[in-house]
Design a protein around this motif. Structure first.
Motif, PDB file in Angstrom:
ATOM      1  N   THR A 289      -8.020   5.682   8.394  1.00  0.00           N
ATOM      2  CA  THR A 289      -7.178   5.790   7.197  1.00  0.00           C
ATOM      3  C   THR A 289      -5.814   5.175   7.511  1.00  0.00           C
ATOM      4  OG1 THR A 289      -8.287   7.819   6.468  1.00  0.00           O
ATOM      5  CG2 THR A 289      -6.083   7.402   5.586  1.00  0.00           C
TER       6      THR A 289
ATOM      7  N   ASP B  22      -9.679   5.344   3.057  1.00  0.00           N
ATOM      8  CA  ASP B  22      -8.711   4.706   2.169  1.00  0.00           C
ATOM      9  C   ASP B  22      -7.590   5.639   1.715  1.00  0.00           C
ATOM     10  OD1 ASP B  22     -10.156   6.381   0.525  1.00  0.00           O
ATOM     11  OD2 ASP B  22     -11.026   4.789  -0.702  1.00  0.00           O
ATOM     12  N   GLY B  23      -7.596   6.870   2.254  1.00  0.00           N
ATOM     13  CA  GLY B  23      -6.547   7.808   1.877  1.00  0.00           C
ATOM     14  C   GLY B  23      -6.887   8.677   0.684  1.00  0.00           C
ATOM     15  N   TYR B  24      -8.094   8.509   0.146  1.00  0.00           N
ATOM     16  CA  TYR B  24      -8.447   9.259  -1.058  1.00  0.00           C
ATOM     17  C   TYR B  24      -9.484  10.353  -0.810  1.00  0.00           C
ATOM     18  CZ  TYR B  24      -5.593   5.932  -3.513  1.00  0.00           C
ATOM     19  OH  TYR B  24      -4.510   5.191  -3.940  1.00  0.00           O
TER      20      TYR B  24
ATOM     21  N   GLU C 243       0.093   4.577   6.722  1.00  0.00           N
ATOM     22  CA  GLU C 243       1.014   4.823   5.601  1.00  0.00           C
ATOM     23  C   GLU C 243       0.518   5.979   4.734  1.00  0.00           C
ATOM     24  OE1 GLU C 243       1.222   0.726   7.097  1.00  0.00           O
ATOM     25  OE2 GLU C 243      -0.432   1.872   6.197  1.00  0.00           O
ATOM     26  N   ALA C 244      -0.812   6.052   4.544  1.00  0.00           N
ATOM     27  CA  ALA C 244      -1.380   7.135   3.746  1.00  0.00           C
ATOM     28  C   ALA C 244      -1.271   8.462   4.487  1.00  0.00           C
ATOM     29  CB  ALA C 244      -2.842   6.839   3.422  1.00  0.00           C
TER      30      ALA C 244
ATOM     31  N   ILE D 155      -7.137  12.211  -5.468  1.00  0.00           N
ATOM     32  CA  ILE D 155      -7.548  12.425  -4.079  1.00  0.00           C
ATOM     33  C   ILE D 155      -8.506  13.614  -4.040  1.00  0.00           C
ATOM     34  CG2 ILE D 155      -6.753  13.089  -1.768  1.00  0.00           C
ATOM     35  CD1 ILE D 155      -4.045  11.788  -2.506  1.00  0.00           C
TER      36      ILE D 155
ATOM     37  N   TYR E  88       0.705   3.987  -3.000  1.00  0.00           N
ATOM     38  CA  TYR E  88      -0.163   5.120  -2.685  1.00  0.00           C
ATOM     39  C   TYR E  88       0.502   6.444  -3.019  1.00  0.00           C
ATOM     40  CZ  TYR E  88      -2.837   8.532  -0.011  1.00  0.00           C
ATOM     41  OH  TYR E  88      -3.575   9.623   0.352  1.00  0.00           O
ATOM     42  N   PRO E  89      -0.252   7.365  -3.652  1.00  0.00           N
ATOM     43  CA  PRO E  89      -1.619   7.224  -4.148  1.00  0.00           C
ATOM     44  C   PRO E  89      -1.632   6.729  -5.601  1.00  0.00           C
ATOM     45  CG  PRO E  89      -0.962   9.514  -4.296  1.00  0.00           C
ATOM     46  CD  PRO E  89       0.216   8.771  -3.706  1.00  0.00           C
ATOM     47  N   GLU E  90      -2.667   6.011  -5.944  1.00  0.00           N
ATOM     48  CA  GLU E  90      -2.776   5.459  -7.291  1.00  0.00           C
ATOM     49  C   GLU E  90      -3.865   6.131  -8.112  1.00  0.00           C
ATOM     50  OE1 GLU E  90      -1.328   0.891  -6.810  1.00  0.00           O
ATOM     51  OE2 GLU E  90      -3.340   1.330  -6.027  1.00  0.00           O
TER      52      GLU E  90
ATOM     53  N   PHE F 147       0.838  -1.202   0.000  1.00  0.00           N
ATOM     54  CA  PHE F 147       0.000   0.000   0.000  1.00  0.00           C
ATOM     55  C   PHE F 147       0.869   1.247   0.000  1.00  0.00           C
ATOM     56  CE2 PHE F 147      -2.153   3.499   2.068  1.00  0.00           C
ATOM     57  CZ  PHE F 147      -3.401   3.493   1.464  1.00  0.00           C
TER      58      PHE F 147
ATOM     59  N   ARG G 293       2.265   9.656   4.342  1.00  0.00           N
ATOM     60  CA  ARG G 293       2.619  10.153   3.003  1.00  0.00           C
ATOM     61  C   ARG G 293       2.007  11.528   2.761  1.00  0.00           C
ATOM     62  NH1 ARG G 293       4.667  12.148  -0.455  1.00  0.00           N
ATOM     63  NH2 ARG G 293       4.947  11.538  -2.645  1.00  0.00           N
TER      64      ARG G 293
END
Length: 327
Positions: A261, A87-89, A264-265, A33, A28-30, A24, A268
């Motif tokens: 969340t 989910d970090g988005y 790691e996200a 956002i 991240y990010p893929e 992940f 970042r």
């Protein structure tokens, strides 16, 4: 043997978890956002968000799209993010209203301190006490006397309950111990439009929204709420200089993510925020607007969490004394 199998199973599960986290973090990010701003487009908080989002997008390699979700003093947008997939988005850029809404609103759809992960502080924007350009007083002392003598007719504009201008106006009335006629608007834009047109008398708002008008002479500036005068407005005295002892308030901004969340996200995003706040364009544009990026040590989850906790405690008695609540 059963115990050994259990240990081996736990070890394997831990290895999978660590592998997934590493994957992940690496990916991240893929995708895009969304950064929710809980106020109208074109306002001071929106301006801050778009500058930071543009720079963070470059660092992250994925676009951050700003979505304006205004209403209820910023609580609708905050609630949207609190309920979003962690989910970090989806992230939230909010100002001091994140702290004051915990007391202003009797019912919130989220637990302010526990519904979010913390990314970091962005900036602390000074406020300005401004008025229509033809208002009679020439300095802050004269304005205070004028407000006290005409308290039943002087109008103070704000962008709605929970907005920075509402909070500063409430603090101003508390400082001079004089209730004034408040005029709430649906956003900073219409409030400023009516101040420019002379339909209202006074407003206390962020430098990000007032600096250009002050410099252009279309509104009259009485004071800035920073500890010292601002380079961008050198002729405008501080509120303390003008006779309001200890009247210092800044509208700090922070970035949050939904609770849960992945760390790691969050890490970042925090690192990307730190990069953005050193971006020469961000630094220059903030300076033009009368503010500055938060130092790297403040653009962290721990610093933002501590700030929010402290500000909730600071504003609670002020709001309760004013008796201005919303359902």
């Amino acid at each position: 043997m059963k115990t050994l199998k259990t240990v081996l199973g736990l070890t394997a599960a831990l290895a999978v978890t660590l592998s997934s986290a590493a994957a992940f973090a690496a990916g991240y990010p893929e995708r895009t956002i969304t950064m929710v701003v809980p106020f109208a487009a074109g306002g001071p908080t929106d301006t801050v968000a778009r500058l930071v989002a543009e720079s963070m997008s470059k660092d992250l390699g994925q676009q951050i799209v700003v979505e304006n979700v205004g209403g209820a003093g910023g609580t609708l947008g905050a609630g949207r993010v609190a309920a979003a997939e962690p989910d970090g988005y989806t992230v939230l850029l909010h100002h001091i209203g994140m702290a004051t809404s915990a007391t202003l609103y009797r019912k919130l759809a989220y637990d302010t301190l526990n519904a979010f992960e913390y990314v970091g502080l962005v900036t602390d924007v000074p406020m300005t006490i401004v008025a229509r350009k033809d208002l009679e007083p020439t300095d802050l002392k004269g304005l205070i006397d004028y407000m006290k003598a005409n308290k039943d007719t002087v109008t103070v504009a704000n962008a709605g309950i929970g907005a920075a201008s509402h909070l500063c106006g409430m603090l101003l009335m508390s400082a001079i111990d004089t209730p004034l006629v408040t005029v709430p608007y649906k956003g900073t834009g219409p409030a400023m439009t009516d101040l420019l047109g002379g339909q209202v008398d006074i407003m206390c708002d962020q430098t990000t929204n007032t600096t250009k008008q002050i410099q252009g002479g279309t509104i009259k500036a009485y004071a800035v709420t920073s500890p010292a005068r601002l380079d961008v407005l050198p002729d405008v005295p501080t509120a303390v200089e003008g006779g309001l002892a200890d009247f210092q308030v800044g509208i700090w901004h922070g970035i949050y993510a939904p609770k849960g969340t992945p760390s790691e996200a969050v890490e970042r995003l925090s690192k990307s925020l730190q990069v953005a706040l050193k971006d020469e364009n961000v630094v220059a544009r903030f300076a033009e607007l009368g503010t500055a990026p938060s130092p790297e040590a403040d653009a962290t989850p721990a610093a933002l969490k501590a700030k929010l906790e402290g500000e909730i405690a600071r504003w609670k008695p002020v709001i309760e004394a004013a008796g201005q609540f919303a359902d």
